[in-house]
Design an enzyme around this catalytic site. Structure first.
Site, PDB file in Angstrom:
ATOM      1  N   GLU A  11       0.811  -1.224   0.000  1.00  0.00           N
ATOM      2  CA  GLU A  11       0.000   0.000   0.000  1.00  0.00           C
ATOM      3  C   GLU A  11       0.846   1.277   0.000  1.00  0.00           C
ATOM      4  O   GLU A  11       0.304   2.361  -0.233  1.00  0.00           O
ATOM      5  CB  GLU A  11      -0.946  -0.004   1.211  1.00  0.00           C
ATOM      6  CG  GLU A  11      -1.991  -1.115   1.112  1.00  0.00           C
ATOM      7  CD  GLU A  11      -2.867  -1.265   2.347  1.00  0.00           C
ATOM      8  OE1 GLU A  11      -4.070  -1.453   2.196  1.00  0.00           O
ATOM      9  OE2 GLU A  11      -2.324  -1.208   3.475  1.00  0.00           O
ATOM     10  N   ASP A 196     -11.771  -6.954  -2.309  1.00  0.00           N
ATOM     11  CA  ASP A 196     -12.712  -8.058  -2.073  1.00  0.00           C
ATOM     12  C   ASP A 196     -14.043  -7.413  -1.673  1.00  0.00           C
ATOM     13  O   ASP A 196     -14.138  -6.189  -1.623  1.00  0.00           O
ATOM     14  CB  ASP A 196     -12.186  -8.991  -0.960  1.00  0.00           C
ATOM     15  CG  ASP A 196     -11.947  -8.251   0.342  1.00  0.00           C
ATOM     16  OD1 ASP A 196     -10.832  -7.737   0.530  1.00  0.00           O
ATOM     17  OD2 ASP A 196     -12.885  -8.151   1.162  1.00  0.00           O
TER      18      ASP A 196
END
Ligand code: ADE
Length: 230
Positions: A11, A196
């Protein structure tokens, strides 16, 4: 100086790679990488996963680097039914969905001290991130980013976050960063790409899509920094 916090290496590493004039401090075991992108002075940190790691990192940024704003980037599980993997949620508010003193009469998520359930994100930063994401052709929504020390991988938990908190995306840090920034009167924002859908498929989807989603959030924040005038 603007602070940028991610939880995992995927990230933030892409940002650190393109930063200019880098210097590094390690505090409480967390690496704080200072430098610039698009002419903006930034400090980037990989906090680690979860609310406490995020809180320690945000508080350190505020005290040590006097950050005038903190932006949380990375991946999340989409809860809003319009969201697919790869889509973006820009938080208009954050909430800590695992904060629960309802047994003594408080509302779910109520945080004693700052006496609120939701933390409001900075409008100017959020609107520009939203615009950048839209300009990149990505399905992007504003919404409630719900944080807790739990990887949401069951429909029942997802449904509770939707029903009780109007949550649009679930992750594990944004609410803690919002909490710390609110305590310190520092503007904050949260940008999350869906890895997700915070459901029974998440344990399969997250490992398959987290890297690519994290890269998308880095691309958006990079372009944001080039356009940001603040
Ligand atoms: N980050 C990415 N997906 C997540 C999920 N399903 N729950 C919590 N944090 C996440």
């Amino acid at each position: 100086m603007i602070g940028i916090i991610g939880a995992m290496a995927s990230e933030v590493d892409g940002l650190k790679e393109i930063m200019k004039n880098k210097t590094i401090d390690i505090i409480s075991g967390v690496e704080f990488c200072c430098g610039s992108i698009g002419g903006k002075e930034i400090v980037v940190a990989q906090a680690g996963v979860g609310k406490v790691n995020a809180a320690v990192t945000a508080q350190t940024m505020i005290l040590k680097y006097n950050t005038k704003a903190i932006i949380n980037i990375g991946v999340a599980g989409g809860i809003n039914p319009t969201l697919n993997i790869g889509d973006i949620v820009i938080a208009d508010r954050t909430v800590e969905h695992d904060m629960d003193t309802t047994a003594v009469g408080d509302a779910p998520g109520f945080i004693t001290g700052i006496d609120r359930v939701y933390m409001d994100c900075d409008k100017e930063i959020s609107e520009l991130m939203y615009q950048v994401s839209k300009d990149m052709g990505i399905h992007t929504i504003y919404g409630v980013v719900a944080s807790g020390d739990i990887f949401v991988s069951e429909d029942s938990v997802r449904n509770k976050i939707a029903d009780v908190f109007n949550g649009d995306a679930a992750e594990m840090e944004g609410g803690a960063i919002g909490h710390v920034c609110t305590m310190n009167n520092v503007p904050f924002a949260v940008l999350r790409a869906m890895s997700d859908c915070a459901n029974n498929d998440s344990v399969v989807d997250f490992p398959a899509f987290a890297q690519k989603a994290a890269k998308t959030s880095i691309e958006i924040i990079t372009e944001f920094l080039k356009r940001y005038k603040g």
